[in-house]
Scaffold this active site. Structure first.
Site, PDB file in Angstrom:
ATOM      1  N   ASP A  44       0.846  -1.198   0.000  1.00 20.70           N
ATOM      2  CA  ASP A  44       0.000   0.000   0.000  1.00 20.70           C
ATOM      3  C   ASP A  44       0.883   1.251   0.000  1.00 20.70           C
ATOM      4  O   ASP A  44       1.475   1.589   1.011  1.00 20.70           O
ATOM      5  CB  ASP A  44      -0.901   0.004   1.244  1.00 20.70           C
ATOM      6  CG  ASP A  44      -1.864   1.188   1.226  1.00 20.70           C
ATOM      7  OD1 ASP A  44      -2.919   1.066   0.583  1.00 20.70           O
ATOM      8  OD2 ASP A  44      -1.545   2.232   1.819  1.00 20.70           O
ATOM      9  N   TYR A  49       3.347   9.606  -0.494  1.00 19.56           N
ATOM     10  CA  TYR A  49       4.368   9.001   0.366  1.00 19.56           C
ATOM     11  C   TYR A  49       5.786   9.211  -0.191  1.00 19.56           C
ATOM     12  O   TYR A  49       6.768   8.973   0.510  1.00 19.56           O
ATOM     13  CB  TYR A  49       4.128   7.491   0.569  1.00 19.56           C
ATOM     14  CG  TYR A  49       2.812   7.131   1.224  1.00 19.56           C
ATOM     15  CD1 TYR A  49       1.977   8.104   1.786  1.00 19.56           C
ATOM     16  CD2 TYR A  49       2.388   5.806   1.285  1.00 19.56           C
ATOM     17  CE1 TYR A  49       0.769   7.764   2.371  1.00 19.56           C
ATOM     18  CE2 TYR A  49       1.179   5.463   1.877  1.00 19.56           C
ATOM     19  CZ  TYR A  49       0.370   6.442   2.407  1.00 19.56           C
ATOM     20  OH  TYR A  49      -0.827   6.089   2.982  1.00 19.56           O
ATOM     21  N   LYS A  74      -2.471   5.956  -4.438  1.00 22.02           N
ATOM     22  CA  LYS A  74      -3.584   6.873  -4.129  1.00 22.02           C
ATOM     23  C   LYS A  74      -3.376   8.222  -4.792  1.00 22.02           C
ATOM     24  O   LYS A  74      -2.240   8.717  -4.822  1.00 22.02           O
ATOM     25  CB  LYS A  74      -3.712   7.066  -2.610  1.00 22.02           C
ATOM     26  CG  LYS A  74      -3.646   5.761  -1.830  1.00 22.02           C
ATOM     27  CD  LYS A  74      -3.909   5.953  -0.357  1.00 22.02           C
ATOM     28  CE  LYS A  74      -3.582   4.692   0.421  1.00 22.02           C
ATOM     29  NZ  LYS A  74      -2.156   4.535   0.764  1.00 22.02           N
ATOM     30  N   HIS A 107      -7.225   9.678  -2.221  1.00 21.11           N
ATOM     31  CA  HIS A 107      -6.609   9.603  -0.890  1.00 21.11           C
ATOM     32  C   HIS A 107      -7.479  10.253   0.193  1.00 21.11           C
ATOM     33  O   HIS A 107      -7.683   9.677   1.264  1.00 21.11           O
ATOM     34  CB  HIS A 107      -5.232  10.261  -0.935  1.00 21.11           C
ATOM     35  CG  HIS A 107      -4.276   9.764   0.095  1.00 21.11           C
ATOM     36  ND1 HIS A 107      -2.931   9.692  -0.103  1.00 21.11           N
ATOM     37  CD2 HIS A 107      -4.489   9.306   1.360  1.00 21.11           C
ATOM     38  CE1 HIS A 107      -2.347   9.217   0.987  1.00 21.11           C
ATOM     39  NE2 HIS A 107      -3.265   8.971   1.877  1.00 21.11           N
TER      40      HIS A 107
HETATM   41  N1  LIG Z   1      -5.261   6.361   3.475  1.00 18.73           N
HETATM   42  C1  LIG Z   1      -4.703   7.111   4.400  1.00 18.73           C
HETATM   43  O1  LIG Z   1      -5.041   8.295   4.575  1.00 18.73           O
HETATM   44  C2  LIG Z   1      -3.632   6.529   5.264  1.00 18.73           C
HETATM   45  C3  LIG Z   1      -3.175   7.249   6.380  1.00 18.73           C
HETATM   46  C4  LIG Z   1      -2.191   6.663   7.185  1.00 18.73           C
HETATM   47  C5  LIG Z   1      -1.708   5.392   6.883  1.00 18.73           C
HETATM   48  N2  LIG Z   1      -2.169   4.729   5.773  1.00 18.73           N
HETATM   49  C6  LIG Z   1      -1.645   3.372   5.427  1.00 18.73           C
HETATM   50  O2  LIG Z   1      -1.689   2.535   6.574  1.00 18.73           O
HETATM   51  C7  LIG Z   1      -0.387   1.974   6.778  1.00 18.73           C
HETATM   52  C8  LIG Z   1      -0.163   1.648   8.231  1.00 18.73           C
HETATM   53  O3  LIG Z   1      -0.372   2.777   9.043  1.00 18.73           O
HETATM   54  P1  LIG Z   1       0.775   3.438   9.955  1.00 18.73           P
HETATM   55  O4  LIG Z   1       2.066   3.339   9.239  1.00 18.73           O
HETATM   56  O5  LIG Z   1       0.285   4.763  10.373  1.00 18.73           O
HETATM   57  O6  LIG Z   1       0.767   2.649  11.288  1.00 18.73           O
HETATM   58  P2  LIG Z   1       0.551   1.197  11.915  1.00 18.73           P
HETATM   59  O7  LIG Z   1       0.760   0.128  10.940  1.00 18.73           O
HETATM   60  O8  LIG Z   1      -0.709   1.290  12.672  1.00 18.73           O
HETATM   61  O9  LIG Z   1       1.776   1.218  12.958  1.00 18.73           O
HETATM   62  C9  LIG Z   1       3.089   1.371  12.536  1.00 18.73           C
HETATM   63  C10 LIG Z   1       3.947   1.635  13.756  1.00 18.73           C
HETATM   64  O10 LIG Z   1       3.896   0.516  14.636  1.00 18.73           O
HETATM   65  C11 LIG Z   1       5.183  -0.068  14.757  1.00 18.73           C
HETATM   66  N3  LIG Z   1       4.994  -1.529  14.654  1.00 18.73           N
HETATM   67  C12 LIG Z   1       4.590  -2.231  13.564  1.00 18.73           C
HETATM   68  N4  LIG Z   1       4.513  -3.539  13.848  1.00 18.73           N
HETATM   69  C13 LIG Z   1       4.874  -3.675  15.133  1.00 18.73           C
HETATM   70  C14 LIG Z   1       5.012  -4.796  16.000  1.00 18.73           C
HETATM   71  N5  LIG Z   1       4.757  -6.034  15.567  1.00 18.73           N
HETATM   72  N6  LIG Z   1       5.428  -4.577  17.275  1.00 18.73           N
HETATM   73  C15 LIG Z   1       5.694  -3.318  17.707  1.00 18.73           C
HETATM   74  N7  LIG Z   1       5.582  -2.229  16.944  1.00 18.73           N
HETATM   75  C16 LIG Z   1       5.188  -2.404  15.663  1.00 18.73           C
HETATM   76  C17 LIG Z   1       6.016   0.480  13.616  1.00 18.73           C
HETATM   77  O11 LIG Z   1       7.370   0.610  14.001  1.00 18.73           O
HETATM   78  P3  LIG Z   1       8.616   0.251  13.057  1.00 18.73           P
HETATM   79  O12 LIG Z   1       8.288   0.614  11.648  1.00 18.73           O
HETATM   80  O13 LIG Z   1       9.710   1.125  13.632  1.00 18.73           O
HETATM   81  O14 LIG Z   1       8.911  -1.194  13.255  1.00 18.73           O
HETATM   82  C18 LIG Z   1       5.399   1.855  13.416  1.00 18.73           C
HETATM   83  O15 LIG Z   1       5.907   2.778  14.362  1.00 18.73           O
HETATM   84  C19 LIG Z   1       0.539   3.073   6.217  1.00 18.73           C
HETATM   85  O16 LIG Z   1       1.859   2.621   6.029  1.00 18.73           O
HETATM   86  C20 LIG Z   1      -0.193   3.429   4.965  1.00 18.73           C
HETATM   87  O17 LIG Z   1       0.051   2.467   3.951  1.00 18.73           O
HETATM   88  C21 LIG Z   1      -3.114   5.280   4.974  1.00 18.73           C
END
Ligand SMILES: NC(=O)c1ccc[n+]([C@@H]2O[C@H](COP(=O)([O-])OP(=O)(O)OC[C@H]3O[C@@H](n4cnc5c(N)ncnc54)[C@H](OP(=O)(O)O)[C@@H]3O)[C@@H](O)[C@H]2O)c1
Length: 271
Positions: A44, A49, A74, A107
């Site tokens: 994704d 990004y 997006k 997006h």
């Molecule tokens: N459509 C939208 O508007 C929108 C907005 C935001 C996000 N997104 C999408 O959603 C995806 C995920 O969201 P996100 O990146 O905000 O956050 P997330 O997946 O909810 O959390 C990521 C965070 O958690 C940590 N983490 C991941 N797995 C872990 C585990 N097993 N144990 C401990 N910590 C862990 C990561 O650290 P490390 O990386 O340091 O390991 C990072 O700091 C994004 O990458 C993007 O593709 C979309």
């Protein structure tokens, strides 16, 4: 084996994917290559990004057939409008080095711009031209969904929304489902903010799993698409290792009851 979901247009998507928001371009090729080696088959990304080139390099260099990897990008907020949305996807494909993505999303609806209907028409055109297999939206609320459907008669395949145990979004999930739209959870771990929760820790101990694995499992059992992000190899692997246990109905209810309607990102109505 990662479970799959058939979208309303027949396109099949791996239910668990790999999010790359905040993965810097310099790191993206290496991180995505690692994710593909671990077994992720759904990436994704987004124009916003700034890492589509790295994602494309990794996919093309993976040795996997193009149809083995599902790629979402997006349409950025600056590219609203029918023609802009198509041209923005053409530019994404150039950066990705691909002929087609699997899913193209708007997006954010950006209601203050009031262009999302035209943008949606651009996505319909992009699909007709074969630039993407499927089209959907992100951060759309029921009035935005209803308006694009009424205006075009085309129902998005996906609504990707902020969703995690602190923000369970039941009304929006219900509205999306009634319209036949698949829900996809972004920031499924609340960007890490949920990981210290004691209720989750207790449930995790009972299954011999981590809190992150329990939360990812909660999303899967609610039939959401889920796209956790990590750049830490052990966590990337652990986040995939969620298909060998099941949360009970009572555990699912306890996790959903953690909802406090707390967003980690902006409110789509005013962003
Ligand atoms: N459509 C939208 O508007 C929108 C907005 C935001 C996000 N997104 C999408 O959603 C995806 C995920 O969201 P996100 O990146 O905000 O956050 P997330 O997946 O909810 O959390 C990521 C965070 O958690 C940590 N983490 C991941 N797995 C872990 C585990 N097993 N144990 C401990 N910590 C862990 C990561 O650290 P490390 O990386 O340091 O390991 C990072 O700091 C994004 O990458 C993007 O593709 C979309």
């Amino acid at each position: 084996m990662i479970s799959e979901i058939a979208l309303n247009d027949g396109v099949v998507i791996p239910q668990l994917g790999f999010g790359v928001w905040q993965v810097p371009q310099e790191q993206a090729a290496e991180v995505v290559a690692k994710a593909l080696r671990l077994g992720y088959r759904h990436i994704d990304t987004a124009q916003g990004y700034g890492n589509e080139q790295g994602v494309g390099d990794a996919v093309r260099g993976s040795g996997l057939a193009r149809d083995e990897v599902f790629i979402t990008t997006k349409c950025h907020n600056e590219s609203h409008g029918r023609r802009n949305a198509v041209e923005a996807l053409e530019a994404s494909l150039e950066r990705l080095g691909l002929e087609q993505v699997d899913l193209y999303l708007i997006h954010w609806p950006q209601p203050s711009l009031d262009k999302y209907v035209e943008t949606w028409e651009g996505l319909i055109e992009a699909r007709e031209r074969g630039l993407t297999r499927s089209i959907g939206v992100s951060n759309f609320h029921p009035p935005h969904l209803e308006r694009i459907i009424t205006s075009t008669d085309v129902v998005p395949s996906v609504n990707q929304i902020e969703l995690h145990p602190m923000l369970t979004q039941e009304p929006l999930v219900g509205a999306s489902r009634r319209l036949g739209i698949q829900v996809e959870s972004w920031s499924p771990l609340a960007s890490g903010k949920i990981l210290g929760d004691e209720t989750l820790a207790q449930i995790a101990r009972g299954h011999g799993k981590s809190v992150a694995q329990v939360v990812i499992r909660w999303h899967l059992q609610l039939e959401y698409i889920v796209i956790p992000k990590s750049v830490t190899p052990a966590r990337m692997a652990a986040n995939l290792d969620v298909f060998d246990f099941e949360l009970t109905f009572a555990e699912m209810r306890r996790i959903s009851a953690l909802n406090t309607d707390t967003r980690t990102g902006p409110d789509p109505d005013v962003f």
